[in-house]
Design an enzyme around this catalytic site. Structure first.
Site, mmCIF file in Angstrom:
data_model
loop_
_atom_site.group_PDB
_atom_site.id
_atom_site.type_symbol
_atom_site.label_atom_id
_atom_site.label_comp_id
_atom_site.label_asym_id
_atom_site.label_seq_id
_atom_site.Cartn_x
_atom_site.Cartn_y
_atom_site.Cartn_z
ATOM 1 N N SER A 261 -5.771 7.281 28.676
ATOM 2 C CA SER A 261 -6.415 6.270 27.854
ATOM 3 C C SER A 261 -6.853 6.834 26.491
ATOM 4 O O SER A 261 -6.039 7.413 25.805
ATOM 5 C CB SER A 261 -7.582 5.690 28.647
ATOM 6 O OG SER A 261 -7.848 4.400 28.207
ATOM 7 N N LYS A 265 -4.648 9.282 23.914
ATOM 8 C CA LYS A 265 -4.460 9.260 22.458
ATOM 9 C C LYS A 265 -4.766 10.677 21.952
ATOM 10 O O LYS A 265 -4.099 11.222 21.069
ATOM 11 C CB LYS A 265 -5.411 8.265 21.788
ATOM 12 C CG LYS A 265 -5.442 6.847 22.408
ATOM 13 C CD LYS A 265 -6.387 5.918 21.655
ATOM 14 C CE LYS A 265 -7.011 4.791 22.479
ATOM 15 N NZ LYS A 265 -6.198 3.762 23.027
ATOM 16 N N TRP A 352 -3.274 -4.556 28.473
ATOM 17 C CA TRP A 352 -4.088 -4.239 27.284
ATOM 18 C C TRP A 352 -3.470 -3.071 26.493
ATOM 19 O O TRP A 352 -3.530 -3.024 25.274
ATOM 20 C CB TRP A 352 -5.506 -3.889 27.764
ATOM 21 C CG TRP A 352 -6.539 -3.573 26.735
ATOM 22 C CD1 TRP A 352 -7.205 -2.387 26.595
ATOM 23 C CD2 TRP A 352 -7.080 -4.445 25.724
ATOM 24 N NE1 TRP A 352 -8.113 -2.462 25.566
ATOM 25 C CE2 TRP A 352 -8.053 -3.710 25.017
ATOM 26 C CE3 TRP A 352 -6.816 -5.771 25.359
ATOM 27 C CZ2 TRP A 352 -8.780 -4.261 23.957
ATOM 28 C CZ3 TRP A 352 -7.541 -6.313 24.293
ATOM 29 C CH2 TRP A 352 -8.507 -5.565 23.610
ATOM 30 N N HIS A 402 -4.960 0.338 35.152
ATOM 31 C CA HIS A 402 -5.294 1.369 34.167
ATOM 32 C C HIS A 402 -6.075 2.473 34.883
ATOM 33 O O HIS A 402 -7.241 2.287 35.219
ATOM 34 C CB HIS A 402 -6.169 0.687 33.101
ATOM 35 C CG HIS A 402 -6.527 1.553 31.955
ATOM 36 N ND1 HIS A 402 -5.617 1.942 31.007
ATOM 37 C CD2 HIS A 402 -7.717 2.098 31.587
ATOM 38 C CE1 HIS A 402 -6.223 2.667 30.087
ATOM 39 N NE2 HIS A 402 -7.506 2.782 30.415
HETATM 40 C C1 GTR Z 1 -10.630 0.677 26.174
HETATM 41 C C2 GTR Z 1 -9.941 0.801 24.860
HETATM 42 C C3 GTR Z 1 -8.602 1.454 25.037
HETATM 43 C C4 GTR Z 1 -8.671 2.658 25.945
HETATM 44 C C5 GTR Z 1 -9.703 2.569 27.041
HETATM 45 C C6 GTR Z 1 -10.145 3.878 27.660
HETATM 46 O O1 GTR Z 1 -11.815 -0.007 26.108
HETATM 47 O O2 GTR Z 1 -9.807 -0.483 24.323
HETATM 48 O O3 GTR Z 1 -8.041 1.768 23.778
HETATM 49 O O4 GTR Z 1 -8.842 3.809 25.213
HETATM 50 O O5 GTR Z 1 -10.872 1.976 26.615
HETATM 51 O O6 GTR Z 1 -10.208 4.924 27.031
HETATM 52 O O7 GTR Z 1 -10.501 3.826 28.839
#
Ligand code: GTR
Length: 421
Positions: A261, A265, A352, A402
């Site tokens: 997540s 990045k 998402w 996720h």
């Molecule tokens: C979310 C965000 C994503 C992702 C995620 C995470 O809220 O919108 O870009 O990075 O968090 O890191 O769990």
């Protein structure tokens, strides 16, 4: 005259609900956009050799991502000292060697320290390792009672018993399912993890974490082209790699940057900026990670900058609801990792993060791997869930949410065995 501000405010009110801020989850509504050629320079010159890629195109892309997306480091900052806080040759029921190593940085009378938790396979002279941040402290990734609890600021999390932004015993072992420690060790790899909040607390506040150590006199936040939190976290991984080069138990030429997540990045940016990383894994990294920004599917630049204004550099704001103006896209970030092994993974229910955008990005980056004679994602057709494609560039979409699962780790290990080890 009175009417104008009124109609303007109606316009802004309405545009919150229609137009830009509405999340698109429909493939038919993805705008048509130009897929930018990683091998065509900004001045229109076609790159056809590794030499030209490395001398001309790679540097100009890297500079763009630095100045307009993640932000650049104001100065260099090296490890001041490190300390082995704790060490045990019989950790995890005799399976592993455990070390907890604190790195300390000093500048302008300010100090920052963060601790790397290391589990290394016992009977290996120099182990290849996976390095990745965790979200809630090193002690959350294992039940191991010896793992030190960080005193750094943490996001509250009711289900983990985290209150008052403070980590306690209550959260020990809460994230074990995301870290296949035994599988990693059994495959002959070590695992290194760091609590990301020790490098930079994940909040829109630039008075804490690593940033203040590199401010100029009177500065209290990064300049528009200077590093946001993702770049700061990536920097922390890079400095950990400096330490690994000094640790005789680790094969520093085989360090794989891993992240999930926002931390995916981060692993991508670490791998792009430091070519010593032998491989890179992006697990469900989404917007500002592996996903193509110009598809505007799921999370978009405007939304991410609004919710997390500290993640990217301020220059990135100019592309919110203005993706057309971006002269790069995220497949070109992936291309910066070539020819090193890269694994991009998505989850079916993680719309998402735009799984298709993550897949296409790894496909479009493959062109640069071809320059080096390596294979990547050769097809434009997305594989079925749980049918991984393994090449130097690998991809899978697994069923589920996720998250990071054993399935993900099993595939990362297979890929690492074939392309990194
Ligand atoms: C979310 C965000 C994503 C992702 C995620 C995470 O809220 O919108 O870009 O990075 O968090 O890191 O769990």
């Amino acid at each position: 005259m009175k009417l104008l501000p009124y109609s303007l405010s109606i316009f802004f009110f309405l545009s919150m609900f229609i137009g830009s801020s509405q999340t698109n989850y429909e493939e038919s509504k993805v705008p048509s956009f130009e897929v930018l050629d990683p091998l065509l320079t900004f001045s229109g010159y076609t790159i056809n050799s590794v030499k030209k890629w490395e001398k001309v195109r790679r540097p100009e892309l890297l500079r763009f991502f630095e100045n307009d997306i993640y932000g650049k480091l104001p100065k260099k900052l090296k490890i001041n000292s490190y300390a082995i806080l704790e060490e045990d040759n019989n950790a995890l029921n005799g399976k592993a060697k455990r070390k907890q190593v604190e790195l300390t940085f000093k500048k302008k009378g300010k100090t920052l320290s963060y601790t790397i938790l290391l589990y290394l396979p016992k009977n290996k002279v120099k182990a290849p390792i996976f390095l990745g941040y965790n979200f809630y402290g090193n002690h959350t990734i294992t039940e191991d009672k010896a793992v030190i609890i960080s005193s750094a600021w943490a996001n509250n999390n009711e289900s983990f018993g985290i209150e008052n932004n403070t980590l306690t015993e209550a959260s020990r072992g809460k994230r074990t399912h995301r870290w296949a420690v035994e599988k990693i060790l059994d495959a002959g790899y070590g695992l290194a993890t760091i609590y990301y909040g020790e490098v930079d607390p994940d909040k829109n506040d630039f008075s804490d974490g690593i940033h203040p150590l590199l401010y100029q006199h009177g500065q209290n936040q990064p300049k528009p082209a200077e590093w946001g939190s993702i770049a700061a976290w990536s920097w922390g991984m890079v400095r950990a790699l400096d330490y690994f080069e000094k640790d005789a138990d680790i094969d520093a030429s085989k360090v794989i940057a891993f992240g999930h997540s926002r931390l995916g990045k981060t692993s991508l940016w670490a791998g792009a900026t430091d070519e010593r990383f032998a491989g890179v894994i992006s697990n469900n990294s989404g917007c500002g990670g592996a996903a193509l920004s110009k598809r505007k599917f799921g999370e978009t630049i405007a939304v991410i900058n609004d919710r997390f204004p500290h993640w990217f550099c301020d220059n990135f704001n100019q592309y919110g609801d203005n993706e057309e103006a971006l002269p790069v896209d995220q497949h070109q970030l992936l291309a910066l990792i070539a020819p090193r092994p890269l694994y991009v993974a998505s989850a079916e229910e993680d719309q998402w993060a735009d799984p298709r955008g993550e897949f296409l990005s790894s496909h479009y980056a493959t062109q640069v791997y071809h320059l080096y004679g390596k294979k990547g994602i050769e097809t434009k057709e997305m594989p079925m869930p749980n049918e991984p494609i393994h090449n130097t560039v690998s991809y899978h979409i697994r069923t589920g949410k996720h998250d990071v699962t054993d399935y993900d780790w099993e595939n990362y290990i297979k890929w690492a065995n074939a392309f990194v080890k």
